[in-house]
Design a protein around this motif. Structure first.
Motif, PDB file in Angstrom:
ATOM      1  N   PHE A  41     -15.628   7.240   3.136  1.00 39.52           N
ATOM      2  CA  PHE A  41     -16.123   5.903   2.798  1.00 39.52           C
ATOM      3  C   PHE A  41     -16.939   5.326   3.955  1.00 39.52           C
ATOM      4  CE2 PHE A  41     -12.067   6.321   0.448  1.00 39.52           C
ATOM      5  CZ  PHE A  41     -12.589   6.296  -0.834  1.00 39.52           C
ATOM      6  N   LEU A  42     -18.135   4.854   3.659  1.00 37.61           N
ATOM      7  CA  LEU A  42     -18.992   4.279   4.700  1.00 37.61           C
ATOM      8  C   LEU A  42     -18.361   3.022   5.291  1.00 37.61           C
ATOM      9  CD1 LEU A  42     -21.645   4.562   6.226  1.00 37.61           C
ATOM     10  CD2 LEU A  42     -22.751   3.174   4.464  1.00 37.61           C
ATOM     11  N   THR A  43     -17.609   2.287   4.472  1.00 39.10           N
ATOM     12  CA  THR A  43     -16.939   1.086   4.979  1.00 39.10           C
ATOM     13  C   THR A  43     -16.009   1.433   6.135  1.00 39.10           C
ATOM     14  OG1 THR A  43     -17.031  -0.134   2.889  1.00 39.10           O
ATOM     15  CG2 THR A  43     -15.284  -0.735   4.413  1.00 39.10           C
ATOM     16  N   PHE A  44     -15.219   2.492   5.984  1.00 37.23           N
ATOM     17  CA  PHE A  44     -14.290   2.889   7.042  1.00 37.23           C
ATOM     18  C   PHE A  44     -15.054   3.378   8.269  1.00 37.23           C
ATOM     19  CE2 PHE A  44     -11.710   6.097   9.235  1.00 37.23           C
ATOM     20  CZ  PHE A  44     -10.609   5.335   9.569  1.00 37.23           C
ATOM     21  N   ILE A  45     -16.090   4.184   8.036  1.00 36.43           N
ATOM     22  CA  ILE A  45     -16.910   4.673   9.149  1.00 36.43           C
ATOM     23  C   ILE A  45     -17.514   3.498   9.906  1.00 36.43           C
ATOM     24  CG2 ILE A  45     -19.002   5.971   9.750  1.00 36.43           C
ATOM     25  CD1 ILE A  45     -18.384   7.804   7.367  1.00 36.43           C
ATOM     26  N   VAL A  92     -28.815   1.227  16.959  1.00 30.48           N
ATOM     27  CA  VAL A  92     -28.893   2.371  16.049  1.00 30.48           C
ATOM     28  C   VAL A  92     -27.759   2.395  15.021  1.00 30.48           C
ATOM     29  CG1 VAL A  92     -28.795   4.897  15.951  1.00 30.48           C
ATOM     30  CG2 VAL A  92     -30.161   3.763  17.712  1.00 30.48           C
ATOM     31  N   LEU A  93     -26.580   1.897  15.385  1.00 30.11           N
ATOM     32  CA  LEU A  93     -25.436   2.003  14.485  1.00 30.11           C
ATOM     33  C   LEU A  93     -24.838   0.657  14.081  1.00 30.11           C
ATOM     34  CD1 LEU A  93     -23.598   5.062  16.096  1.00 30.11           C
ATOM     35  CD2 LEU A  93     -24.964   5.037  14.005  1.00 30.11           C
ATOM     36  N   ALA A  94     -24.398  -0.136  15.044  1.00 29.47           N
ATOM     37  CA  ALA A  94     -23.624  -1.337  14.723  1.00 29.47           C
ATOM     38  C   ALA A  94     -24.393  -2.316  13.840  1.00 29.47           C
ATOM     39  CB  ALA A  94     -23.181  -2.030  16.011  1.00 29.47           C
ATOM     40  N   GLY A  98     -23.768  -1.918   9.833  1.00 28.43           N
ATOM     41  CA  GLY A  98     -22.953  -3.083   9.488  1.00 28.43           C
ATOM     42  C   GLY A  98     -23.612  -3.966   8.446  1.00 28.43           C
ATOM     43  N   VAL A  99     -24.881  -4.280   8.640  1.00 35.63           N
ATOM     44  CA  VAL A  99     -25.604  -5.117   7.670  1.00 35.63           C
ATOM     45  C   VAL A  99     -25.747  -4.388   6.339  1.00 35.63           C
ATOM     46  CG1 VAL A  99     -27.772  -6.307   7.187  1.00 35.63           C
ATOM     47  CG2 VAL A  99     -26.826  -6.352   9.501  1.00 35.63           C
ATOM     48  N   PHE A 100     -25.991  -3.080   6.386  1.00 36.77           N
ATOM     49  CA  PHE A 100     -26.120  -2.287   5.163  1.00 36.77           C
ATOM     50  C   PHE A 100     -24.837  -2.359   4.341  1.00 36.77           C
ATOM     51  CE2 PHE A 100     -25.518   1.580   2.727  1.00 36.77           C
ATOM     52  CZ  PHE A 100     -26.734   1.745   2.085  1.00 36.77           C
ATOM     53  N   VAL A 101     -23.685  -2.156   4.975  1.00 33.86           N
ATOM     54  CA  VAL A 101     -22.410  -2.174   4.267  1.00 33.86           C
ATOM     55  C   VAL A 101     -22.183  -3.524   3.596  1.00 33.86           C
ATOM     56  CG1 VAL A 101     -19.894  -2.176   4.605  1.00 33.86           C
ATOM     57  CG2 VAL A 101     -21.293  -0.375   5.618  1.00 33.86           C
ATOM     58  N   VAL A 102     -22.414  -4.604   4.339  1.00 31.37           N
ATOM     59  CA  VAL A 102     -22.196  -5.948   3.785  1.00 31.37           C
ATOM     60  C   VAL A 102     -23.146  -6.225   2.620  1.00 31.37           C
ATOM     61  CG1 VAL A 102     -22.308  -8.427   4.264  1.00 31.37           C
ATOM     62  CG2 VAL A 102     -21.294  -6.873   5.950  1.00 31.37           C
ATOM     63  N   ALA A 103     -24.432  -5.959   2.824  1.00 32.56           N
ATOM     64  CA  ALA A 103     -25.438  -6.287   1.812  1.00 32.56           C
ATOM     65  C   ALA A 103     -25.261  -5.454   0.543  1.00 32.56           C
ATOM     66  CB  ALA A 103     -26.832  -6.079   2.387  1.00 32.56           C
ATOM     67  N   VAL A 104     -25.162  -4.145   0.681  1.00 30.29           N
ATOM     68  CA  VAL A 104     -25.083  -3.267  -0.492  1.00 30.29           C
ATOM     69  C   VAL A 104     -23.769  -3.488  -1.238  1.00 30.29           C
ATOM     70  CG1 VAL A 104     -24.965  -0.861  -1.266  1.00 30.29           C
ATOM     71  CG2 VAL A 104     -26.637  -1.549   0.470  1.00 30.29           C
ATOM     72  N   PHE A 105     -22.662  -3.650  -0.505  1.00 31.96           N
ATOM     73  CA  PHE A 105     -21.372  -3.861  -1.168  1.00 31.96           C
ATOM     74  C   PHE A 105     -21.408  -5.104  -2.047  1.00 31.96           C
ATOM     75  CE2 PHE A 105     -17.260  -5.971  -1.419  1.00 31.96           C
ATOM     76  CZ  PHE A 105     -16.459  -4.971  -1.942  1.00 31.96           C
ATOM     77  N   LEU A 138     -20.825  -8.963   9.410  1.00 33.04           N
ATOM     78  CA  LEU A 138     -22.147  -9.551   9.634  1.00 33.04           C
ATOM     79  C   LEU A 138     -22.130 -10.672  10.669  1.00 33.04           C
ATOM     80  CD1 LEU A 138     -25.135  -9.671   8.968  1.00 33.04           C
ATOM     81  CD2 LEU A 138     -24.587 -11.077   6.965  1.00 33.04           C
ATOM     82  N   PRO A 139     -21.286 -11.707  10.497  1.00 33.33           N
ATOM     83  CA  PRO A 139     -21.285 -12.755  11.542  1.00 33.33           C
ATOM     84  C   PRO A 139     -20.877 -12.246  12.918  1.00 33.33           C
ATOM     85  CG  PRO A 139     -19.501 -13.106   9.964  1.00 33.33           C
ATOM     86  CD  PRO A 139     -20.396 -12.073   9.384  1.00 33.33           C
ATOM     87  N   PHE A 140     -19.961 -11.280  12.970  1.00 33.50           N
ATOM     88  CA  PHE A 140     -19.541 -10.740  14.265  1.00 33.50           C
ATOM     89  C   PHE A 140     -20.714 -10.095  14.998  1.00 33.50           C
ATOM     90  CE2 PHE A 140     -14.772 -10.043  13.095  1.00 33.50           C
ATOM     91  CZ  PHE A 140     -14.567 -11.403  13.240  1.00 33.50           C
ATOM     92  N   ILE A 141     -21.496  -9.304  14.281  1.00 30.62           N
ATOM     93  CA  ILE A 141     -22.596  -8.598  14.947  1.00 30.62           C
ATOM     94  C   ILE A 141     -23.724  -9.564  15.301  1.00 30.62           C
ATOM     95  CG2 ILE A 141     -24.033  -7.898  12.974  1.00 30.62           C
ATOM     96  CD1 ILE A 141     -22.917  -5.681  15.915  1.00 30.62           C
ATOM     97  N   LEU A 142     -23.918 -10.610  14.494  1.00 36.27           N
ATOM     98  CA  LEU A 142     -24.933 -11.613  14.807  1.00 36.27           C
ATOM     99  C   LEU A 142     -24.529 -12.428  16.031  1.00 36.27           C
ATOM    100  CD1 LEU A 142     -25.957 -12.891  11.252  1.00 36.27           C
ATOM    101  CD2 LEU A 142     -27.265 -11.401  12.775  1.00 36.27           C
TER     102      LEU A 142
END
Length: 238
Positions: A41-45, A92-94, A98-105, A138-142
């Motif tokens: 699962f990408l969420t877990f990764i 490259v990753l965080a 992170g944004v991809f998981v939030v947006a697509v989910f 998302l807010p954490f990374i922002l």
């Protein structure tokens, strides 16, 4: 050596990710017992990526505090390497993952939650944990992007890295299907092969776009900050 608020905040975020990961792994879901376990699962990764990233951030803060004013050149070189790793991981990753998981989910969830997060999962995963995995990222990374300046790698290197990650995960999903006969995400069962190819290609393009978005956002935040500081330093006109 007192900790400033942003350093304390990073520790709090790291602890929250550790709590989310521990609670998630403690859940006895059937999917955790099948081939690939949680790692399919990408969420877990993404949760692992975020936890490792904020762990590096905390380690960087501690190293910075310990080496401040020491004059030890070797320690300063090691600190610079740690900062470079931190910046690379965010770029490259965080941020893009992170944004991809939030947006697509949440987009797929809004259209048809059964395609991405069936109601059955409500019996295993409490609401707060779901938001911890799919919202607060998302807010954490922002917040991290706003509190610290991050030096992005060259665009070619950055895009190559995020493409490698995207293609690697797509191949992993296809391999899990090859071994088990089941797709990791329910919606992949309901679309044809051509649509899957388009979807996988689109996700790779989206990852690249999110990498560029992160670079633009990082530059905007810190160029604006620099302009404000320069404005404050200008002598007032009589």
């Amino acid at each position: 050596m007192a900790l400033v608020p942003c350093q304390v905040l990073r520790v709090a975020i790291l602890l929250s990710y550790c709590s989310i990961l521990c609670n998630y792994k403690a859940i006895e879901m059937p999917s955790h017992q099948t081939y690939g376990g949680s790692w399919k699962f990408l969420t877990f990764i993404d949760l692992v990526i975020q936890a490792v990233f904020f762990g590096i951030c905390v380690l960087t803060d501690l190293s910075s505090l310990l080496t401040r004013g020491s004059g030890n050149q070797e320690q300063e070189r090691q600190l610079k390497k740690l900062i470079s790793l931190r910046d690379w991981m965010l770029a490259v990753l965080a941020f893009p993952v992170g944004v991809f998981v939030v947006a697509v989910f949440w987009i797929i969830y809004a259209c048809d939650r059964e395609m991405i997060y069936p109601k059955l999962l409500d019996n295993f995963i409490p609401g707060w944990l779901n938001h911890g995995m799919h919202t607060t990222v998302l807010p954490f990374i922002l917040i991290e992007m706003r509190t610290s300046h991050h030096q992005y790698p060259s665009r070619s290197c950055g895009l190559t890295a995020i493409c490698t990650f995207s293609v690697g995960y797509i191949l992993w999903v296809c391999w899990v299907h090859h071994v088990t006969g089941m797709w990791v995400y329910p919606f992949l069962e309901h679309i044809g092969q051509g649509a899957r190819i388009i979807f996988f290609g689109s996700t790779t393009i989206l990852m690249n776009f999110l990498y560029l978005l992160g670079e633009v956002l990082n530059n905007y935040i810190w160029d604006t900050q620099k302009s404000m500081e320069e404005e404050k330093e200008k002598p007032k006109l009589e």
